[in-house]
Design a protein around this motif. Structure first.
Motif, short mmCIF file in Angstrom:
data_model
loop_
_atom_site.label_atom_id
_atom_site.label_comp_id
_atom_site.label_asym_id
_atom_site.label_seq_id
_atom_site.Cartn_x
_atom_site.Cartn_y
_atom_site.Cartn_z
N MET A 1 0.83 -1.31 -0.02
CA MET A 1 -0.06 -0.04 -0.03
C MET A 1 0.84 1.38 0.01
SD MET A 1 -3.27 1.07 -0.14
CE MET A 1 -4.46 2.27 0.12
N ALA A 2 2.02 1.32 0.59
CA ALA A 2 2.95 2.21 0.50
C ALA A 2 3.31 2.81 -0.90
CB ALA A 2 4.21 1.98 1.23
N ASP A 3 3.38 1.88 -1.69
CA ASP A 3 3.50 2.30 -3.30
C ASP A 3 2.61 3.18 -3.68
OD1 ASP A 3 5.18 2.33 -5.73
OD2 ASP A 3 3.79 0.99 -6.46
N ILE A 4 1.24 2.62 -3.53
CA ILE A 4 0.15 3.08 -4.06
C ILE A 4 0.02 4.57 -3.40
CG2 ILE A 4 -2.43 3.35 -3.84
CD1 ILE A 4 -2.68 0.30 -3.97
N ALA A 5 0.24 4.69 -2.13
CA ALA A 5 0.46 5.87 -1.16
C ALA A 5 1.38 7.24 -2.07
CB ALA A 5 0.78 5.79 0.06
N ARG A 6 2.40 6.60 -2.55
CA ARG A 6 3.36 7.47 -3.00
C ARG A 6 2.91 7.88 -4.35
NH1 ARG A 6 7.21 4.00 -0.91
NH2 ARG A 6 7.11 2.47 -2.57
N ARG A 7 2.35 7.10 -5.07
CA ARG A 7 1.62 7.41 -6.44
C ARG A 7 0.37 8.49 -6.42
NH1 ARG A 7 1.84 2.04 -7.58
NH2 ARG A 7 -0.20 1.78 -8.01
N ALA A 8 -0.26 8.43 -5.14
CA ALA A 8 -1.31 9.21 -4.98
C ALA A 8 -1.29 10.59 -4.76
CB ALA A 8 -2.32 8.56 -3.74
N VAL A 9 0.04 11.00 -4.52
CA VAL A 9 0.35 12.36 -4.09
C VAL A 9 0.50 13.11 -5.73
CG1 VAL A 9 2.07 14.16 -3.46
CG2 VAL A 9 1.42 11.86 -2.04
N CYS A 10 -0.41 13.95 -5.83
CA CYS A 10 -0.67 14.37 -7.19
C CYS A 10 -0.16 15.98 -6.99
CB CYS A 10 -2.08 14.72 -7.56
SG CYS A 10 -2.42 15.47 -9.34
#
Length: 249
Positions: free
Chosen positions: A1-10
């Motif tokens: 989930m940490a990788d998804i969280a990084r990509r979620a920063v716009c």
């Protein structure tokens, strides 16, 4: 989930990228610099029509003395989806902007349905696909019962008619908490059996591979896709925390 969280920063000011990140990750975090002069309202209304509640469309969330509603306390809020238990208006996106951030605690918790189905035990998913959960309100106005004695009954695994994806529709609760907002009982099961299953669901949703805890900075905007996630809040005892929330359909 940490990788998804990084990509979620716009960090882009492009509305198209915002939608792409929402579709990909299920949520986005907008830094104050990426707002590009847009207000919180403008961003949310660009995604849909405001959802009307009894309090209106916008809600300020901050602790209120002696509140009986967990939303207005410093307590944690269990993972849940919005407007699934009361036949209310459909909620597609939930937006929050941070006005005052706590020094510790108060994280917004998001659990990805896609990650849950990828990592949860197969037997747990199979059980969830074959049951219905009844929600019994313990606080007036928290969940709107359909009629006297007729409590909302909801399948915890559903397929979203728009996205075609499987989603989780649950409202977790602690049966040992005297201040809990509701009881959740599997139809046809005992209280003890229901509590054990709800704990298994909670454990699976709180795995690091499924759950992300967002620590807030003042001015940030976070947008959640209510169809792709369940969300909640960590406790923040003794800390200030003020958020503005607006949901759209």
């Amino acid at each position: 989930m940490a990788d998804i969280a990084r990509r979620a920063v716009c960090t882009s000011k492009d509305p198209g990228e915002l939608r792409d990140r929402l579709d990909e990750c299920g949520f986005v975090v907008l830094t104050p610099d990426s707002l590009g002069g847009r207000t919180f309202d403008e961003i949310m209304l660009g995604l849909g029509d405001p959802v009307e509640y009894h309090f209106g469309t916008k809600l300020t969330l901050e602790p209120q003395q002696d509140s009986g509603n967990v939303q207005f306390t410093t307590r944690g809020m269990p993972l849940h989806v919005d407007a699934a238990f009361n036949e209310g208006p459909p909620v597609k996106y939930i937006g929050m902007q941070c006005v005052t951030a706590p020094d510790g605690g108060g994280e917004t918790l998001v659990a990805s349905a896609a990650a849950f189905f990828a990592h949860a035990p197969a037997d747990l998913v199979e059980i969830m696909e074959g049951i219905v959960i009844e929600y019994r309100n313990r606080i007036s106005g928290y969940y709107k019962d359909r009629a006297e004695g007729d409590h909302p009954r909801v399948a915890p695994v559903q397929r979203d008619p728009e996205t075609g994806e499987k989603r989780i529709v649950v409202g977790l609760t602690d049966p040992d908490d005297p201040q809990r907002t509701h009881d959740a009982l599997v139809v046809g099961w005992t209280e003890e059996e229901s509590a054990r299953l709800m704990q298994r669901i909670s454990d699976a949703l709180h795995q690091p591979s499924v759950l992300y805890a967002h620590s807030w900075q003042v001015g940030e905007v976070m947008i959640l896709d209510n169809r792709k996630l369940v969300h909640g809040r960590a406790a923040f005892p003794g800390q200030p925390r003020k958020m503005v929330r607006l949901s759209v359909s």
